[in-house]
Design an enzyme around this catalytic site. Structure first.
Site, PDB file in Angstrom:
ATOM      1  N   TYR A  18      -1.382  -0.519  10.611  1.00 16.13           N
ATOM      2  CA  TYR A  18      -1.506  -0.869   9.201  1.00 16.13           C
ATOM      3  C   TYR A  18      -0.231  -0.523   8.434  1.00 16.13           C
ATOM      4  O   TYR A  18       0.269  -1.341   7.655  1.00 16.13           O
ATOM      5  CB  TYR A  18      -2.707  -0.137   8.603  1.00 16.13           C
ATOM      6  CG  TYR A  18      -3.006  -0.525   7.177  1.00 16.13           C
ATOM      7  CD1 TYR A  18      -3.525  -1.770   6.870  1.00 16.13           C
ATOM      8  CD2 TYR A  18      -2.780   0.370   6.136  1.00 16.13           C
ATOM      9  CE1 TYR A  18      -3.814  -2.135   5.565  1.00 16.13           C
ATOM     10  CE2 TYR A  18      -3.064   0.023   4.819  1.00 16.13           C
ATOM     11  CZ  TYR A  18      -3.584  -1.227   4.539  1.00 16.13           C
ATOM     12  OH  TYR A  18      -3.855  -1.573   3.237  1.00 16.13           O
TER      13      TYR A  18
ATOM     14  N   SER B 194       0.854  -1.186   0.000  1.00 13.22           N
ATOM     15  CA  SER B 194       0.000   0.000   0.000  1.00 13.22           C
ATOM     16  C   SER B 194       0.890   1.235   0.000  1.00 13.22           C
ATOM     17  O   SER B 194       2.076   1.155   0.334  1.00 13.22           O
ATOM     18  CB  SER B 194      -0.875  -0.012   1.262  1.00 13.22           C
ATOM     19  OG  SER B 194      -1.471   1.241   1.495  1.00 13.22           O
TER      20      SER B 194
END
Length: 238
Positions: free
Chosen positions: A155, A142
């Site tokens: 995350y 990501s």
């Protein structure tokens, strides 16, 4: 450009979002699919769509954070499809909030799924690729793996780890003609992003189908070359 006809592809997080879109795109190219997702119910839609286009596929309801369950699922999929040619590590969970508000249990869940889940699945698939001196591994990270943002500590930590894992693994297995690529997309519109409305906004966000098309194009490159890292951004990346 190489054909994907008859290739055996294993996709984690394969019932929704990027995984679902990629499964459909690869099926159109003639690939045979093994799909892993956490719940049996989540496969209902993708099973229907793949059946309609005549795809060959196998599903396994498995939590990738459970190593024993992963080994069993990959074994069962391999017995039905054959040795895996393509692995797409897509399964992930998110967590958002101030560092002190994210519980230790949540940290463990994020890291166990996003990092260790990738480790477990790759360990189960890689030996077969190395035996045949050929294979493709695509890991989904990501933009949060490139830089951290407020409220994304757990995350981001997991997605930074995915990039480091991918870089190191790539250097180990490239002599075996195995390609390891890592994608760092910006915000992709999935069920999580859309929320309760369910309305899609393709003018604003990157779509899962966009990544699926790009992943397919990477896999169709001749085996002698590959794109190691790809940052994919949409109109509104945040």
């Amino acid at each position: 450009m190489q054909s994907l006809q008859g290739k055996k592809a294993l996709i984690t997080g394969g019932s929704r979002g990027i995984g679902r879109a990629t499964a459909l795109e690869l099926a159109k190219e003639g690939a045979e699919l093994g799909l892993i997702a956490r719940s049996e119910e989540s496969f209902e839609s993708i099973r229907k769509d793949l059946t309609e286009i005549g795809a060959k596929f196998v599903t396994a309801a498995t939590d990738v954070s459970d190593e024993t369950a992963v080994q069993l699922a990959v074994k069962e999929i391999g017995e039905q499809l054959g040795t895996i040619d393509i692995l797409i590590n897509n399964a992930a969970v998110g967590a958002h909030g101030p560092f002190l508000d994210i519980s230790t249990d949540t940290w463990k869940k994020v890291l166990d799924t996003n990092v260790m889940g990738m480790v477990y699945v790759t360990k189960a698939v890689l030996p077969g690729m190395m035996e045949r001196d050929r294979g493709d591994i695509i890991n989904i990270s990501s933009m949060s793996g490139i830089y951290g943002t407020k409220g994304s500590s757990a995350y981001s930590a997991s997605k930074f780890a995915v990039i480091g894992l991918s870089e190191s693994l790539m250097q180990e297995v490239r002599p075996h003609n195995i390609r390891v690529s890592v994608l760092t997309p910006s915000l992709v519109e999935t069920d999580l992003v859309r929320g309760d409305s369910g309305e899609r906004n393709p003018k604003k966000f990157t779509q899962a189908e966009d990544l699926a098309e790009y992943i397919t194009s990477l896999l169709k490159l001749e085996q002698r070359t590959f794109i190691k890292t790809s940052a994919i951004w949409g109109t509104n990346p945040f």
